[in-house]
Structures are given as C-alpha cells and as structure tokens.
Design a protein around this motif. Sequence first.
Motif, PDB file in Angstrom:
ATOM      1  N   LEU A 141     -47.897 -27.948  23.798  1.00  0.00           N
ATOM      2  CA  LEU A 141     -46.728 -27.253  24.226  1.00  0.00           C
ATOM      3  C   LEU A 141     -45.644 -27.680  22.957  1.00  0.00           C
ATOM      4  N   GLN A 142     -45.125 -26.719  21.931  1.00  0.00           N
ATOM      5  CA  GLN A 142     -43.777 -27.625  21.196  1.00  0.00           C
ATOM      6  C   GLN A 142     -42.280 -27.123  21.078  1.00  0.00           C
ATOM      7  N   VAL A 163     -40.018 -24.212  24.688  1.00  0.00           N
ATOM      8  CA  VAL A 163     -40.059 -22.561  24.739  1.00  0.00           C
ATOM      9  C   VAL A 163     -38.232 -22.404  25.092  1.00  0.00           C
ATOM     10  N   LEU A 206     -43.288 -18.609  24.683  1.00  0.00           N
ATOM     11  CA  LEU A 206     -43.748 -20.728  24.662  1.00  0.00           C
ATOM     12  C   LEU A 206     -43.954 -20.332  22.744  1.00  0.00           C
ATOM     13  N   THR A 207     -44.102 -21.292  22.392  1.00  0.00           N
ATOM     14  CA  THR A 207     -44.649 -21.336  20.826  1.00  0.00           C
ATOM     15  C   THR A 207     -45.479 -23.065  20.726  1.00  0.00           C
ATOM     16  N   TRP A 208     -46.173 -22.858  20.512  1.00  0.00           N
ATOM     17  CA  TRP A 208     -47.143 -24.030  19.730  1.00  0.00           C
ATOM     18  C   TRP A 208     -48.222 -24.133  18.442  1.00  0.00           C
ATOM     19  N   TYR A 211     -56.964 -19.709  23.999  1.00  0.00           N
ATOM     20  CA  TYR A 211     -55.699 -20.648  25.036  1.00  0.00           C
ATOM     21  C   TYR A 211     -55.775 -20.456  26.345  1.00  0.00           C
ATOM     22  N   VAL A 224     -53.206 -19.315  29.409  1.00  0.00           N
ATOM     23  CA  VAL A 224     -51.673 -19.772  30.109  1.00  0.00           C
ATOM     24  C   VAL A 224     -51.884 -19.923  31.459  1.00  0.00           C
TER      25      VAL A 224
END
Length: 83
Positions: free
Chosen positions: A29-30, A32, A41-43, A57, A59
């Motif tokens: 995870l990059q 929140v 959420l970003t990645w 993916y 979650v």
Amino acid sequence: MTDEHGLVGISPPVTLTVQEPCVPVFAGLQSVEATESALRLTWNEATATCTDQPLVYNVYRSADPSFMPSWDSLWFCSEPAGH
C-alpha cells in the motif's frame, strides 16, 4: 495376476509435478486517504512472476490490527486484467 515383484494390482508409475506458487512482486500500500465516509487506497501495480496466471488484487478489512486475512474478511477481489 502379480508383477515381477510379486505385487498385485499395481498401476504403472505416475509422475507428479508440483509447481511453486507464483507470488507477484508487490511493494504494498502506498497511501490511504480518508474522507467522511470512505478510505481511498492507492498502490503501484504489482509485477507478475508467472505469465500463465493473471494478477488479482484481494482487499481484506478488519478493525483488529492482528487479524489474519480470510474469506470472512475479504472485502474486494479484482478481476484479472483483460477480463
């Protein structure tokens, strides 16, 4: 009927090949971003290590910081790319 070793009903030898699971390279995870009603959420995209299995993916969510991911805590599962 017996074979040359005196064994009865033995089938020919079977070869079994076990493949190691293909674990993608994923940095995690990059970021929140919290809003009043959601979390964004970003990645970065994972890199596949096997070409015959699509990247998916999953979650999971829980209020318990020591939870173990399971079908009960699965919140989202993406479709493989191209589907």
